[in-house]
Write a protein that holds these residues in place. Structure first.
Motif, PDB file in Angstrom:
ATOM      1  N   THR A  26      57.162   3.245  -4.343  1.00  0.00           N
ATOM      2  CA  THR A  26      55.742   2.958  -4.138  1.00  0.00           C
ATOM      3  C   THR A  26      55.531   1.539  -3.609  1.00  0.00           C
ATOM      4  O   THR A  26      54.680   1.315  -2.750  1.00  0.00           O
ATOM      5  N   THR A  27      56.316   0.578  -4.081  1.00  0.00           N
ATOM      6  CA  THR A  27      56.206  -0.788  -3.584  1.00  0.00           C
ATOM      7  C   THR A  27      56.522  -0.846  -2.094  1.00  0.00           C
ATOM      8  O   THR A  27      55.780  -1.451  -1.311  1.00  0.00           O
ATOM      9  N   LYS A  28      57.618  -0.200  -1.695  1.00  0.00           N
ATOM     10  CA  LYS A  28      57.992  -0.188  -0.278  1.00  0.00           C
ATOM     11  C   LYS A  28      56.937   0.551   0.542  1.00  0.00           C
ATOM     12  O   LYS A  28      56.527   0.095   1.612  1.00  0.00           O
ATOM     13  N   TRP A  29      56.507   1.687   0.065  1.00  0.00           N
ATOM     14  CA  TRP A  29      55.526   2.513   0.766  1.00  0.00           C
ATOM     15  C   TRP A  29      54.229   1.747   0.985  1.00  0.00           C
ATOM     16  O   TRP A  29      53.669   1.725   2.077  1.00  0.00           O
ATOM     17  N   LEU A  30      53.739   1.096  -0.061  1.00  0.00           N
ATOM     18  CA  LEU A  30      52.498   0.329   0.047  1.00  0.00           C
ATOM     19  C   LEU A  30      52.668  -0.897   0.943  1.00  0.00           C
ATOM     20  O   LEU A  30      51.749  -1.260   1.679  1.00  0.00           O
ATOM     21  N   SER A  31      53.840  -1.528   0.906  1.00  0.00           N
ATOM     22  CA  SER A  31      54.081  -2.706   1.749  1.00  0.00           C
ATOM     23  C   SER A  31      54.111  -2.351   3.231  1.00  0.00           C
ATOM     24  O   SER A  31      53.921  -3.220   4.080  1.00  0.00           O
ATOM     25  N   GLN A  32      54.327  -1.078   3.536  1.00  0.00           N
ATOM     26  CA  GLN A  32      54.328  -0.617   4.925  1.00  0.00           C
ATOM     27  C   GLN A  32      52.926  -0.245   5.402  1.00  0.00           C
ATOM     28  O   GLN A  32      52.750   0.257   6.498  1.00  0.00           O
ATOM     29  N   GLY A  33      51.928  -0.507   4.559  1.00  0.00           N
ATOM     30  CA  GLY A  33      50.554  -0.257   4.952  1.00  0.00           C
ATOM     31  C   GLY A  33      50.009   1.107   4.572  1.00  0.00           C
ATOM     32  O   GLY A  33      48.868   1.436   4.882  1.00  0.00           O
ATOM     33  N   ASN A  34      50.805   1.891   3.886  1.00  0.00           N
ATOM     34  CA  ASN A  34      50.333   3.200   3.419  1.00  0.00           C
ATOM     35  C   ASN A  34      49.470   2.992   2.182  1.00  0.00           C
ATOM     36  O   ASN A  34      49.708   2.084   1.397  1.00  0.00           O
ATOM     37  N   VAL A  35      48.478   3.836   2.014  1.00  0.00           N
ATOM     38  CA  VAL A  35      47.592   3.667   0.859  1.00  0.00           C
ATOM     39  C   VAL A  35      47.723   4.790  -0.163  1.00  0.00           C
ATOM     40  O   VAL A  35      47.254   4.661  -1.285  1.00  0.00           O
ATOM     41  N   THR A  36      48.338   5.884   0.193  1.00  0.00           N
ATOM     42  CA  THR A  36      48.536   6.987  -0.743  1.00  0.00           C
ATOM     43  C   THR A  36      49.950   7.522  -0.604  1.00  0.00           C
ATOM     44  O   THR A  36      50.633   7.274   0.388  1.00  0.00           O
ATOM     45  N   TRP A  37      50.378   8.267  -1.606  1.00  0.00           N
ATOM     46  CA  TRP A  37      51.660   8.950  -1.551  1.00  0.00           C
ATOM     47  C   TRP A  37      51.527  10.252  -2.299  1.00  0.00           C
ATOM     48  O   TRP A  37      50.628  10.439  -3.104  1.00  0.00           O
ATOM     49  N   SER A  38      52.463  11.131  -2.050  1.00  0.00           N
ATOM     50  CA  SER A  38      52.442  12.456  -2.661  1.00  0.00           C
ATOM     51  C   SER A  38      52.941  12.387  -4.104  1.00  0.00           C
ATOM     52  O   SER A  38      53.986  11.798  -4.383  1.00  0.00           O
ATOM     53  N   GLU A  39      52.196  12.997  -4.994  1.00  0.00           N
ATOM     54  CA  GLU A  39      52.633  13.083  -6.395  1.00  0.00           C
ATOM     55  C   GLU A  39      53.965  13.813  -6.466  1.00  0.00           C
ATOM     56  O   GLU A  39      54.829  13.466  -7.280  1.00  0.00           O
ATOM     57  N   GLU A  40      54.146  14.811  -5.613  1.00  0.00           N
ATOM     58  CA  GLU A  40      55.411  15.554  -5.615  1.00  0.00           C
ATOM     59  C   GLU A  40      56.577  14.654  -5.222  1.00  0.00           C
ATOM     60  O   GLU A  40      57.678  14.785  -5.753  1.00  0.00           O
ATOM     61  N   THR A  41      56.348  13.726  -4.297  1.00  0.00           N
ATOM     62  CA  THR A  41      57.408  12.802  -3.894  1.00  0.00           C
ATOM     63  C   THR A  41      57.821  11.927  -5.069  1.00  0.00           C
ATOM     64  O   THR A  41      59.011  11.756  -5.341  1.00  0.00           O
ATOM     65  N   ALA A  42      56.849  11.382  -5.771  1.00  0.00           N
ATOM     66  CA  ALA A  42      57.156  10.541  -6.928  1.00  0.00           C
ATOM     67  C   ALA A  42      57.895  11.342  -7.998  1.00  0.00           C
ATOM     68  O   ALA A  42      58.865  10.858  -8.596  1.00  0.00           O
ATOM     69  N   THR A  43      57.460  12.571  -8.224  1.00  0.00           N
ATOM     70  CA  THR A  43      58.124  13.423  -9.210  1.00  0.00           C
ATOM     71  C   THR A  43      59.559  13.719  -8.795  1.00  0.00           C
ATOM     72  O   THR A  43      60.483  13.647  -9.618  1.00  0.00           O
ATOM     73  N   ASP A  44      59.764  14.050  -7.520  1.00  0.00           N
ATOM     74  CA  ASP A  44      61.124  14.319  -7.028  1.00  0.00           C
ATOM     75  C   ASP A  44      62.029  13.107  -7.213  1.00  0.00           C
ATOM     76  O   ASP A  44      63.181  13.242  -7.645  1.00  0.00           O
ATOM     77  N   LEU A  45      61.527  11.921  -6.879  1.00  0.00           N
ATOM     78  CA  LEU A  45      62.323  10.702  -7.059  1.00  0.00           C
ATOM     79  C   LEU A  45      62.677  10.482  -8.526  1.00  0.00           C
ATOM     80  O   LEU A  45      63.815  10.148  -8.861  1.00  0.00           O
ATOM     81  N   LEU A  46      61.706  10.677  -9.392  1.00  0.00           N
ATOM     82  CA  LEU A  46      61.940  10.530 -10.824  1.00  0.00           C
ATOM     83  C   LEU A  46      63.010  11.501 -11.302  1.00  0.00           C
ATOM     84  O   LEU A  46      63.968  11.112 -11.981  1.00  0.00           O
ATOM     85  N   LEU A  47      62.876  12.762 -10.926  1.00  0.00           N
ATOM     86  CA  LEU A  47      63.815  13.781 -11.401  1.00  0.00           C
ATOM     87  C   LEU A  47      65.223  13.569 -10.868  1.00  0.00           C
ATOM     88  O   LEU A  47      66.200  13.791 -11.583  1.00  0.00           O
ATOM     89  N   MET A  48      65.340  13.128  -9.623  1.00  0.00           N
ATOM     90  CA  MET A  48      66.670  12.846  -9.079  1.00  0.00           C
ATOM     91  C   MET A  48      67.329  11.692  -9.822  1.00  0.00           C
ATOM     92  O   MET A  48      68.534  11.705 -10.066  1.00  0.00           O
ATOM     93  N   ALA A  49      66.525  10.698 -10.204  1.00  0.00           N
ATOM     94  CA  ALA A  49      67.084   9.523 -10.866  1.00  0.00           C
ATOM     95  C   ALA A  49      67.494   9.785 -12.309  1.00  0.00           C
ATOM     96  O   ALA A  49      68.391   9.120 -12.816  1.00  0.00           O
ATOM     97  N   VAL A  50      66.855  10.717 -12.998  1.00  0.00           N
ATOM     98  CA  VAL A  50      67.188  10.966 -14.407  1.00  0.00           C
ATOM     99  C   VAL A  50      68.314  11.977 -14.591  1.00  0.00           C
ATOM    100  O   VAL A  50      68.841  12.114 -15.688  1.00  0.00           O
ATOM    101  N   HIS A  51      68.681  12.651 -13.527  1.00  0.00           N
ATOM    102  CA  HIS A  51      69.757  13.641 -13.598  1.00  0.00           C
ATOM    103  C   HIS A  51      71.085  12.908 -13.720  1.00  0.00           C
ATOM    104  O   HIS A  51      71.281  11.894 -13.083  1.00  0.00           O
TER     105      HIS A  51
END
Length: 69
Positions: A26-51
């Motif tokens: 989210t920090t990188k995404w927002l620093s690139q000028g984006n204002v929103t992101w997909s909840e599914e993207t955040a969930t996917d990142l979370l799930l990949m990291a906890v596996h």
């Protein structure tokens, strides 16, 4: 240290990894000028990291909507 304590530490470490992955994205995404992101993207990142410490069951959007009733 007991097995339960070791498991709890493993779960905590996995959740910290997951939170860090989402925060980094989210920090990188927002620093690139984006204002929103997909909840599914955040969930996917979370799930990949906890596996593999944590497992999960995937639902389609339709299935998730049915579970919320």
């Amino acid at each position: 240290m007991s097995d339960t304590q070791e498991q709890a530490q493993g779960v905590r470490a996995a959740l910290v990894r997951g939170r860090t992955a989402v925060d980094t994205f989210t920090t990188k995404w927002l620093s690139q000028g984006n204002v929103t992101w997909s909840e599914e993207t955040a969930t996917d990142l979370l799930l990949m990291a906890v596996h593999p410490e944590l497992s999960y069951v995937s639902f389609t959007r339709y299935e998730e909507r049915l579970q919320q009733r």
